[in-house]
Scaffold this active site. Structure first.
Site, PDB file in Angstrom:
ATOM      1  N   HIS A  80      71.526  18.361 -33.746  1.00  0.00           N
ATOM      2  CA  HIS A  80      70.296  17.886 -34.484  1.00  0.00           C
ATOM      3  C   HIS A  80      69.289  19.531 -33.864  1.00  0.00           C
ATOM      4  O   HIS A  80      68.232  19.516 -34.712  1.00  0.00           O
ATOM      5  CB  HIS A  80      69.519  16.677 -33.199  1.00  0.00           C
ATOM      6  N   ASP A 108      79.302  10.714 -34.920  1.00  0.00           N
ATOM      7  CA  ASP A 108      78.381  10.098 -34.003  1.00  0.00           C
ATOM      8  C   ASP A 108      76.662   9.303 -34.645  1.00  0.00           C
ATOM      9  O   ASP A 108      76.948   9.509 -36.234  1.00  0.00           O
ATOM     10  CB  ASP A 108      76.898  11.195 -33.461  1.00  0.00           C
ATOM     11  N   HIS A 158      74.005   9.052 -34.679  1.00  0.00           N
ATOM     12  CA  HIS A 158      72.863   9.733 -36.054  1.00  0.00           C
ATOM     13  C   HIS A 158      73.416  10.653 -36.341  1.00  0.00           C
ATOM     14  O   HIS A 158      74.160  11.080 -36.228  1.00  0.00           O
ATOM     15  CB  HIS A 158      71.548  10.304 -34.392  1.00  0.00           C
ATOM     16  N   ASP A 214      78.235   7.341 -29.802  1.00  0.00           N
ATOM     17  CA  ASP A 214      77.473   6.994 -29.153  1.00  0.00           C
ATOM     18  C   ASP A 214      77.146   5.548 -29.911  1.00  0.00           C
ATOM     19  O   ASP A 214      75.846   4.853 -30.517  1.00  0.00           O
ATOM     20  CB  ASP A 214      76.328   7.187 -28.895  1.00  0.00           C
TER      21      ASP A 214
END
Ligand SMILES: [Zn+2]
Length: 303
Positions: A126, A163, A165, A247
């Site tokens: 991120h 991931d 996200h 995740d």
């Protein structure tokens, strides 16, 4: 043998008692790996200590202003980059060591032409050029890709981000490089809000695969077959970097995708069918037992 790059120093990035991105994540994975039946096949490596030269690689992805700001927050006692992203007094140095570990991972993979795993924190996907966010301080995968491109004989690098996200930071940093491909599978809508299928990079070098909440392996499998593997095979990368977040697991508290630990063994086999030159680097994954089991599945597939 599989090289795993890890240091206890990665535990010194403190995020506070109730933060999901906590040092215990790494400790749980290390314990699981050391007690696995294949434990003797792991070659534990300590990251190269941070040297001045490392800064020039970080500056390929981040602005000097942001790097200075992060250093300042850490050395003046700590603080926050955003509501989710704490910086403790040791965080700057630990984040530098994490980048060093990712670059060591690139060297391992390229010299052995076999996979390696970086077990580091803080995560990175991120982090944008001018700011860290979403638990991430430096864009480890993007920096590793830019570093790899400067190594002899390396002309193209692909990044696969599984991931849950979207890796907004990685995408923003690499999408203007035609020599780098970025593919992300992520829950959508979800944090950080980016990653629509229409985001395709400057050179169609980005493939975003947004997934509705509730998706499980039956949704992922055709995407591997018809989207991800063709995209990776067509790109002919000299190195594949996997932003390995865990995740998207059913047990994970931060998202609503229903993968099981063994699914990551399958994903790893798919990647190994593209190339053996794969660097796996830990991103998210917040439920300690399923996180550990999933890393085990990934490592076992490599062995
Ligand atoms: Zn994540």
């Amino acid at each position: 043998m599989l090289p795993i790059i890890y240091s206890d120093e990665f535990l010194e990035h403190q995020t506070g008692r109730y933060h999901p991105e906590k040092p215990e994540r790494l400790s749980a994975v290390v314990t699981a790996l050391k007690t696995a039946d294949f434990a003797q096949k792991i070659h534990w490596l300590t990251p190269t200590p941070v040297k001045q030269e490392l800064m020039s690689w970080i500056e390929t992805a981040h602005t000097a202003i942001y790097i200075e700001k992060l250093k300042h927050i850490a050395t003046t006692g700590g603080g926050y980059l955003d509501g989710d992203t704490p910086v403790s007094p040791r965080s700057y140095d630990v984040a530098l060591l994490a980048v060093s570990a990712w670059l060591d991972g690139v060297n391992e993979v390229l010299s052995r032409e076999n996979p390696a795993f970086v077990l580091a924190r803080p995560p990175g996907h991120h982090a944008e050029s001018n700011t860290g966010m979403g638990f991430c301080l430096f864009s480890n995968a993007a920096i590793a890709a830019l570093y790899a491109l400067q190594q002899p004989g390396i002309n193209r690098v692909a990044i696969l981000d599984w991931d849950v996200h979207h890796g907004n930071g990685t995408q923003a940093i690499v999408e203007s490089y035609p020599e780098i491909a970025y593919c992300s599978l992520h829950q959508y809508p979800a944090y950080p809000g980016t990653g629509r299928a229409s985001e395709q990079g400057f050179y169609k070098n980005v493939l975003n695969l947004p997934l509705p909440p509730g998706s499980d392996i039956s949704v992922y499998q055709p995407l591997w077959q018809y989207k991800i593997l063709p995209f990776l095979n067509n790109f002919h990368a000299d190195l594949l970097i996997v932003s390995a977040g865990y995740d998207a697991l059913e047990a994970d508290p931060l998202a609503s995708i229903f993968l099981q630990p063994e699914d990551f063994g399958l994903f790893t086999q798919y990647c190994l069918g593209v190339t053996r030159k794969i660097l796996f680097g830990l991103e998210g994954g917040y439920e300690l037992l399923s996180l550990s089991k999933s890393v085990i599945s990934t490592v076992q597939a490599c062995l």
